[in-house]
Design an enzyme around this catalytic site. Sequence first.
Site, PDB file in Angstrom:
ATOM      1  N   ASP A   1      66.008  37.789   7.508  1.00 42.14           N
ATOM      2  CA  ASP A   1      64.451  37.457   7.470  1.00 42.14           C
ATOM      3  C   ASP A   1      63.690  38.638   6.890  1.00 42.14           C
ATOM      4  O   ASP A   1      63.587  39.576   7.526  1.00 42.14           O
ATOM      5  CB  ASP A   1      63.996  37.235   9.064  1.00 42.14           C
ATOM      6  CG  ASP A   1      62.732  36.638   9.049  1.00 42.14           C
ATOM      7  OD1 ASP A   1      61.928  37.082   8.290  1.00 42.14           O
ATOM      8  OD2 ASP A   1      62.320  35.982  10.134  1.00 42.14           O
TER       9      ASP A   1
ATOM     10  N   TYR B   1      61.620  38.085  15.932  1.00 35.61           N
ATOM     11  CA  TYR B   1      60.587  37.290  16.227  1.00 35.61           C
ATOM     12  C   TYR B   1      60.798  36.264  17.150  1.00 35.61           C
ATOM     13  O   TYR B   1      61.844  35.723  17.449  1.00 35.61           O
ATOM     14  CB  TYR B   1      60.278  36.526  14.781  1.00 35.61           C
ATOM     15  CG  TYR B   1      59.387  35.458  15.017  1.00 35.61           C
ATOM     16  CD1 TYR B   1      58.047  35.880  15.150  1.00 35.61           C
ATOM     17  CD2 TYR B   1      59.554  34.032  14.545  1.00 35.61           C
ATOM     18  CE1 TYR B   1      57.100  34.857  15.156  1.00 35.61           C
ATOM     19  CE2 TYR B   1      58.550  33.193  14.593  1.00 35.61           C
ATOM     20  CZ  TYR B   1      57.494  33.469  15.067  1.00 35.61           C
ATOM     21  OH  TYR B   1      56.369  32.589  15.111  1.00 35.61           O
TER      22      TYR B   1
ATOM     23  N   LYS C   1      53.088  34.203   5.844  1.00 36.07           N
ATOM     24  CA  LYS C   1      52.508  35.680   6.003  1.00 36.07           C
ATOM     25  C   LYS C   1      52.069  36.277   4.685  1.00 36.07           C
ATOM     26  O   LYS C   1      51.308  35.931   3.798  1.00 36.07           O
ATOM     27  CB  LYS C   1      53.510  36.154   6.594  1.00 36.07           C
ATOM     28  CG  LYS C   1      54.190  35.534   8.022  1.00 36.07           C
ATOM     29  CD  LYS C   1      53.221  35.702   9.130  1.00 36.07           C
ATOM     30  CE  LYS C   1      53.725  34.775  10.322  1.00 36.07           C
ATOM     31  NZ  LYS C   1      55.019  34.888  10.595  1.00 36.07           N
TER      32      LYS C   1
HETATM   33  C1  LIG Z   1      55.845  34.218  11.673  1.00 33.58           C
HETATM   34  C2  LIG Z   1      57.323  34.715  11.258  1.00 33.58           C
HETATM   35  C3  LIG Z   1      58.490  33.496  11.313  1.00 33.58           C
HETATM   36  C4  LIG Z   1      58.080  32.146  11.590  1.00 33.58           C
HETATM   37  O1  LIG Z   1      57.175  31.594  10.521  1.00 33.58           O
HETATM   38  P1  LIG Z   1      56.440  30.396  10.674  1.00 33.58           P
HETATM   39  O2  LIG Z   1      55.736  30.386   9.099  1.00 33.58           O
HETATM   40  O3  LIG Z   1      55.152  30.871  11.665  1.00 33.58           O
HETATM   41  O4  LIG Z   1      57.087  29.357  11.084  1.00 33.58           O
HETATM   42  C5  LIG Z   1      59.667  34.116  11.217  1.00 33.58           C
HETATM   43  N1  LIG Z   1      60.058  35.338  11.159  1.00 33.58           N
HETATM   44  C6  LIG Z   1      58.946  36.481  11.180  1.00 33.58           C
HETATM   45  C7  LIG Z   1      59.680  37.707  11.099  1.00 33.58           C
HETATM   46  C8  LIG Z   1      57.709  35.893  11.259  1.00 33.58           C
HETATM   47  O5  LIG Z   1      56.769  36.797  11.501  1.00 33.58           O
END
Ligand SMILES: *Cc1c(COP(=O)(O)O)cnc(C)c1O
Length: 373
Positions: free
Chosen positions: A171, A100, A196
């Site tokens: 993640d 990311y 997300k």
């Molecule tokens: C969007 C995203 C993030 C960061 O999250 P935010 O809520 O935008 O700070 C981290 N890792 C992945 C894989 C993402 O898609």
Amino acid sequence: MSEKKKLRPASLVVSAGRPKVSADGELNPSISLSSTFHAPNTNGNGYGRYGNQTWSALEDAISALEGGRTLVFASGMASISAVFNILPHGAVITASKNGYSGTMSLLKKLEADGRVEVRYVDVSNTDEVLAALPGTVLLWLESPTNPALEVADLPTLISAAKQLNCGVGVDNTFATALNQQPLEMGADISMNSVTKFLAGHSDVLMGSLSTKDDALFTRLEDQRKLGGAIVGPFEAWLALRGIRTLAIRLRQSQESALEIATRLSNHPKIKKVRYPGLANDPHHERAKKFMKGFGAVLSFEIDGTAADADKVCSASTLISQATSLGGVESLWERRHRWSAESPTIPENLIRLSVGIEDVEDLWSDIQDALGYY
Ligand SMILES: *Cc1c(COP(=O)(O)O)cnc(C)c1O
């Protein structure tokens, strides 16, 4: 109600994080709007930056899904920052070179500041990751990666790292706990951008960290208390409301994502489709071993230039051209419109987050948009 039965994820998303049953008691947690609480503060709240009942309800729900104790943060990046911040000065982090873009930018900054040392690896190349492990303090895995949709061999990498006493964070944003369970596989931390799929409606920014390790939990909680990257009670409530439909949203989005990935693979204007759910995807067999589903994000390269890809993304009428993913509404964009995107990502790559619209309407929108170049 009698004693709690062991519930499956589709039931947990609905039932976890509810207030204790009492006569005339509320079915849902309320939005707790207090910056402070009456003494003696024996239940851990004390002050609004330390704890809040609405956060707790949301954290309980995420904990039930991830299988650990959870802390929520003001954004996904705030939660990742909390993890990197507890590392000792000069610690070696091994991380994806393709992950990311926010995580990549943060790692580059910490490295430039002399705060940590980073070993960038191709997380889908198991031997390359294993070779980087000796001396690593934290292995930060993202799988599937954003936006390349590469799958790391999580069970193998996590157990190898733990044997060497490396910390491991995953993640879990793209898969969610419904599709893979990093803590169960032995990771120390499972992180989500709650923004997300968990919240799921493109109206909240939030992150979470889950862990089974109580000492680590306390260090991360201290980091949140002092870093101050806390969530608003209303946002916590909204995110929990989103989680109630996570299983059914994800099921629909995944089904449509596979259908669209399959059709794109057979489209004359598409050079390459990346989606681990496709039987001929290079990471499909690996993913099948530990993933229950393959998520609802895919990416593809058109047989054309970056400018052509921009034309396609701005020609859709149902799919919105916007960044982010995991919401009920389908979104797409050419990733390299952002300067922070990794140079290893092709210029003409489009990332599509498949929502819950009718798949035939989505396909017709995609077909029409591909006709614009
Ligand atoms: C969007 C995203 C993030 C960061 O999250 P935010 O809520 O935008 O700070 C981290 N890792 C992945 C894989 C993402 O898609």
